[in-house]
Design a protein around this motif. Structure first.
Motif: not given
Ligand code: SAM
Length: 324
Positions: A74-95
């Motif tokens: 049931p978790y799969s629809s609420r998990l989004k995985v971004i593959q990449g270097d976090v330092l080079k990734t544009e971060l989405p909104y998060f709380d």
């Protein structure tokens, strides 16, 4: 097999994972950012508590393992995985951000998060113990440094949990700590380059008095050059704002954790001490006047509060003295 170079140390103690999640204060409506989810031990608990988990993972093998672990649940629809270097990734909104990160990205990641807009509510992050202690240090503590002041300018930081090496597989060489970082709202506004230039000078010899730091020829000539440039441009009130990534490079002093700062100071003295005065310039008088005005001459950066640094910089700027 784990990649040491990617800082892959998997949390193997489920009680510790529970404790981290519990201390995070996650709400059921939260979008959670996780950095370096690895095999997903923390991710699973985050999915149980929040609305959505966005996980940024560098290693494609880990990404696959993670997707395999949660697919057809049931978790799969609420998990989004971004593959990449976090330092080079544009971060989405998060709380909220909850992460057991690779320690080699600790300082750039901290400042990337703190400069992210809109500001999140808080970040609960596992760091190398000494790095954590630098973040939470207070004036007068041995580990109080430029990193401390720069972090505390942007956030309130508190220590949550000491974590021994043996909670990880494979165990890292150093102990760890979980820290809570809460961005200041509203932000304290500074001109980034100005602030960075100022703090670099103050912490170049953090145990020296500010009087002796600002009497150094190299410092005075830099400041006088800036002063003259600005005078000739006749824009004494304007500095340059904007982002400066070099502000987040602590490779010189603060992160060289083995360095004996006192020993360092002695060495600097011989090269560039008070003895070698040169012509007592008018500009030097101006700089010393600022220090006297705020009663900073005999004070040391190792004991100054954030508020005192802000005040001293404002006095310099008011006198037309700039650091960028
Ligand atoms: N969160 C997992 C846990 O607690 O068991 C794993 C933590 S492990 C210390 C760090 C993870 O970050 C590894 O999975 C590694 O592949 C990943 N990683 C390393 N560098 C990264 C980067 N620049 N951006 C995103 N992830 C990275």
């Amino acid at each position: 097999s784990f990649h040491k170079s990617k800082g892959q140390h998997i949390l193997k103690n489920p009680l510790l994972v529970d404790s981290i999640v519990q201390k995070s204060g996650i709400k059921s409506t939260d979008v959670i950012l996780e950095i370096g989810p690895g095999t997903g031990n923390l991710t699973k608990k985050l999915l149980e508590c929040g609305k959505m988990v966005i996980a940024v993972e560098l290693d494609p093998r880990m990404v696959l393992e993670l997707q395999r672990r949660f697919q057809d649940t049931p978790y799969s629809s609420r998990l989004k995985v971004i593959q990449g270097d976090v330092l080079k990734t544009e971060l989405p909104y998060f709380d909220i951000c909850v992460a057991n990160i690779p320690y080699q990205i600790s300082s750039p990641l901290t400042f990337k998060l703190l400069n992210h807009q809109p500001a999140f509510r808080c970040a609960i992050i596992m760091f190398q113990r000494e790095f954590a202690m630098r973040l939470v240090a207070q004036p007068g503590d041995k580990l109080y440094c430029r990193l401390t002041v720069n972090t505390q300018l942007l956030a309130r930081v508190s220590h949550l949990l000491k974590v021994g090496k043996n909670n990880f597989r494979p165990p890292p060489k150093v102990d760890s700590s979980v820290v809570r970082i809460e961005p200041r709202k509203p932000r304290i506004e500074v001109k980034q380059k100005e602030w960075d230039g100022f703090l670099r000078i103050c912490f170049n010899r953090k145990n020296k008095t500010l009087g002796s730091i600002f009497r150094q020829k190299s410092v005075l000539s830099l400041l006088e050059k800036n002063y003259k440039t600005l005078c000739s441009l006749n824009i004494l009130q304007e500095g340059s704002a904007g982002n400066d990534d070099s502000a987040f490079d602590y490779s010189n002093e603060d992160q060289s954790m083995e360095v004996d700062e006192d020993g360092d100071d002695e060495e600097m003295d011989m090269e560039d001490g008070d003895a070698e005065e040169g012509e007592a310039s008018e500009f030097k008088g101006k700089v010393m006047g600022v220090l006297k005005e705020g009663d900073f001459e005999e004070k040391r950066s190792s004991k100054l509060t954030l508020q005192e640094f802000l005040y001293l910089l404002s006095l310099f700027n008011k006198a037309g003295i700039h650091f960028s």
